[in-house]
Scaffold this active site. Structure first.
Site, mmCIF file in Angstrom:
data_model
loop_
_atom_site.group_PDB
_atom_site.id
_atom_site.type_symbol
_atom_site.label_atom_id
_atom_site.label_comp_id
_atom_site.label_asym_id
_atom_site.label_seq_id
_atom_site.Cartn_x
_atom_site.Cartn_y
_atom_site.Cartn_z
ATOM 1 N N PHE A 1 13.276 4.988 11.627
ATOM 2 C CA PHE A 1 11.674 4.333 10.671
ATOM 3 C C PHE A 1 10.746 5.658 10.438
ATOM 4 C CE2 PHE A 1 7.693 3.072 11.434
ATOM 5 C CZ PHE A 1 7.519 2.526 10.606
ATOM 6 N N LYS B 1 0.926 -1.259 -0.203
ATOM 7 C CA LYS B 1 -0.459 0.159 -0.061
ATOM 8 C C LYS B 1 0.601 1.019 0.146
ATOM 9 C CE LYS B 1 -3.014 -2.463 3.047
ATOM 10 N NZ LYS B 1 -4.301 -1.849 4.560
ATOM 11 N N GLY B 2 2.219 1.149 0.485
ATOM 12 C CA GLY B 2 2.492 2.825 1.447
ATOM 13 C C GLY B 2 3.246 3.128 -0.482
ATOM 14 N N GLU C 1 7.553 1.417 -6.523
ATOM 15 C CA GLU C 1 8.337 1.395 -4.812
ATOM 16 C C GLU C 1 8.414 2.946 -3.826
ATOM 17 O OE1 GLU C 1 6.987 -0.666 -2.516
ATOM 18 O OE2 GLU C 1 8.294 -1.960 -2.591
ATOM 19 N N ASP C 2 7.385 2.830 -2.481
ATOM 20 C CA ASP C 2 8.137 3.750 -1.453
ATOM 21 C C ASP C 2 9.109 3.732 -0.612
ATOM 22 O OD1 ASP C 2 7.047 1.542 -0.208
ATOM 23 O OD2 ASP C 2 6.128 2.313 1.094
ATOM 24 N N ASP D 1 14.284 -1.112 1.811
ATOM 25 C CA ASP D 1 14.941 -0.847 3.200
ATOM 26 C C ASP D 1 15.861 -2.583 2.642
ATOM 27 O OD1 ASP D 1 15.533 -1.683 5.544
ATOM 28 O OD2 ASP D 1 13.378 -0.488 6.182
ATOM 29 N N ARG E 1 -0.605 6.992 7.323
ATOM 30 C CA ARG E 1 -0.105 7.437 5.827
ATOM 31 C C ARG E 1 -0.498 8.318 4.690
ATOM 32 N NH1 ARG E 1 1.275 1.878 4.218
ATOM 33 N NH2 ARG E 1 0.657 0.222 5.673
ATOM 34 N N LYS F 1 16.845 3.482 1.972
ATOM 35 C CA LYS F 1 18.004 2.578 2.942
ATOM 36 C C LYS F 1 18.733 2.297 2.418
ATOM 37 C CE LYS F 1 14.991 3.408 6.657
ATOM 38 N NZ LYS F 1 13.972 2.514 7.960
HETATM 39 C C1 PRP Z 1 7.220 -2.116 2.606
HETATM 40 C C2 PRP Z 1 8.085 -1.682 1.145
HETATM 41 C C3 PRP Z 1 8.703 -2.521 0.861
HETATM 42 C C4 PRP Z 1 9.669 -3.141 1.786
HETATM 43 C C5 PRP Z 1 10.209 -2.518 1.903
HETATM 44 O O1 PRP Z 1 5.951 -2.236 2.527
HETATM 45 O O2 PRP Z 1 6.859 -0.765 0.673
HETATM 46 O O3 PRP Z 1 7.733 -2.623 0.297
HETATM 47 O O4 PRP Z 1 8.316 -3.142 3.163
HETATM 48 O O5 PRP Z 1 11.529 -3.673 2.539
HETATM 49 P P1 PRP Z 1 11.872 -4.355 1.945
HETATM 50 O O6 PRP Z 1 13.560 -3.657 1.740
HETATM 51 O O7 PRP Z 1 12.734 -4.713 3.507
HETATM 52 O O8 PRP Z 1 11.275 -5.744 1.579
HETATM 53 P P2 PRP Z 1 5.399 -3.374 3.446
HETATM 54 O O9 PRP Z 1 5.362 -4.666 3.620
HETATM 55 O O10 PRP Z 1 5.810 -2.764 4.877
HETATM 56 O O11 PRP Z 1 3.927 -3.259 3.037
HETATM 57 P P3 PRP Z 1 2.882 -1.473 2.539
HETATM 58 O O12 PRP Z 1 3.421 -1.302 1.527
HETATM 59 O O13 PRP Z 1 1.545 -1.967 2.200
HETATM 60 O O14 PRP Z 1 3.057 -0.856 4.256
#
Ligand code: PRP
Length: 183
Positions: free
Chosen positions: A155, A46-47, A102-103, A106, A168, A134
């Site tokens: 965070f 969703k991000g 992508e948002d 990480d 959000r 990041k």
């Molecule tokens: C977040 C973000 C990426 C992922 C990044 O999604 O949107 O998809 O985590 O993390 P990584 O690089 O460690 O894999 P999340 O699972 O929190 O879902 P959301 O977007 O629905 O909040």
């Protein structure tokens, strides 16, 4: 500072104005890269939803709009993890130029697995654009092709990003007060 959640925000990391300026720059780079082509822009829910909506409107390039919801699991020290797809795109991407939107990247595990999975569908190309990168947290061997902001290992919430599904709809990227986590 906007009213909503104002008592829970420690500070604004990236303001709405800074985001808007940087999005125009990145959109211009994408327009240059995709000149004469019509990529499929995939919003990773969703991000990414807020970033996606602003980015595709800042771009002059015509794009097809698609949505996916994915998450990665089973990683740890392994570089080959599994991808759980709870919502897939509706169209074929065979022979198409794909732009993953992508948002945040990480550990990179999600993007690493997603890019590999989409590559099996034989697109012409796959590029990644992220609002936030990041690099200090990176585990998987993956880098975005276009980055709006590189950030430290903090965070962050807002502009699509959540903590426990809240925040959000903040127009900026910010840091929460410690007291929020202690509740
Ligand atoms: C977040 C973000 C990426 C992922 C990044 O999604 O949107 O998809 O985590 O993390 P990584 O690089 O460690 O894999 P999340 O699972 O929190 O879902 P959301 O977007 O629905 O909040």
């Amino acid at each position: 500072m906007v009213d909503k959640y104002s008592t829970e925000i420690e500070r604004v990391m990236i303001s709405a104005e800074e985001i808007a300026v940087r999005l125009k720059e990145v959109a211009a780079k994408l327009d240059e890269y995709y000149e004469g082509r019509e990529p499929v822009a995939i919003c990773i829910l969703k991000g990414s939803v807020v970033f996606y909506a602003d980015l595709i409107r800042a771009m002059k390039t015509p794009v097809s709009v698609e949505f996916m919801k994915v998450s990665s699991y089973g990683f740890g020290t392994e570089s080959s993890g599994k991808l759980s797809v709870s919502l897939d795109i509706l169209s074929s991407i065979e022979g198409r130029d794909v732009l993953i939107v992508e948002d945040i990247i990480d550990s990179g595990n999600t993007m690493y697995a997603l890019k590999n999975m989409l590559a099996t569908r034989n697109p012409a190309s796959i590029k990644i654009v992220t609002l936030l990168d990041k690099p200090a947290r990176r585990v998987a061997d993956i880098s975005p092709d276009f980055t709006c902001f590189e950030i430290e290992d903090e965070f962050v919430i807002g502009y699509g990003l959540d903590y426990a599904e809240k925040y959000r709809n903040l127009p900026f990227v910010g840091i929460l007060k410690c007291s929020v986590y202690e509740k």
